[in-house]
Scaffold this motif. Structure first.
Motif, PDB file in Angstrom:
ATOM      1  N   LEU A  22       0.820  -1.213   0.000  1.00  0.00           N
ATOM      2  CA  LEU A  22       0.000   0.000   0.000  1.00  0.00           C
ATOM      3  C   LEU A  22       0.858   1.269   0.000  1.00  0.00           C
ATOM      4  N   TRP A 109      -8.074   1.596   4.456  1.00  0.00           N
ATOM      5  CA  TRP A 109      -7.636   0.219   4.212  1.00  0.00           C
ATOM      6  C   TRP A 109      -7.310  -0.387   5.573  1.00  0.00           C
ATOM      7  N   VAL A 122     -11.504  -2.421   2.507  1.00  0.00           N
ATOM      8  CA  VAL A 122     -11.399  -1.023   2.109  1.00  0.00           C
ATOM      9  C   VAL A 122     -12.795  -0.416   2.203  1.00  0.00           C
TER      10      VAL A 122
END
Length: 155
Positions: A22, A109, A122
């Motif tokens: 991420l 997230w 999410v």
């Protein structure tokens, strides 16, 4: 009216591995664009208060589906919160002339260890009205599938 869209998936990788995907520029370019799109990060500052600008390009722009141009969606993302291996909170603003895409969407997230993997959820809050809910949730699910493929292949 505020709208919330969600998607989730269990990924066969550790929370730390998912978290790193991420917050890695090349990783995001590889997995974040949903099916039918490719992405390019234009600037990168992975810290709270920093962020990135992503240009998403439709592989088939027939019918002009883009928010920014017929073939693109451009979104500026600010990292609001980074909690290693647990949570990434982003504030997203689309570059668009149409007021239906205006406003700031918050995407969170969540990463929770699940056996030998990670449950990734999410949640998008304050989704602009111009984004269809079914299409958005399908796009989120597609990005999660890409993320799973990306990190599970790297193992």
């Amino acid at each position: 009216m505020s709208r919330t869209d969600r998607a989730g998936r269990v990924i066969a990788a550790s929370p730390a591995t998912v978290y790193n995907a991420l917050l890695d520029r090349a990783s995001l370019e590889a997995w974040l664009p949903p099916e039918g799109m490719r992405g390019r990060v234009e600037h990168w500052d992975p810290r709270p208060g920093g962020g990135f600008r992503m240009v998403l390009t439709y592989l088939d722009p027939t019918g002009g589906p883009g928010k920014t141009s017929d073939a693109t969606d451009v979104v500026d993302i600010r990292f609001a919160e980074l909690v290693p291996a647990e949570r990434v909170v982003q504030r997203a603003v689309f570059e668009a002339d149409d007021p239906a895409y205006a406003g700031t969407m918050t995407m969170t997230w969540h990463l929770i260890g699940a056996g030998g993997g990670t449950e990734v959820t999410v949640t998008a809050v304050d989704v602009p009205a111009g984004i269809g809910q079914a299409d958005h949730e399908a796009g989120l699910a597609s990005s999660l599938a890409n993320l799973a493929s990306y990190v599970e292949t790297a193992r």
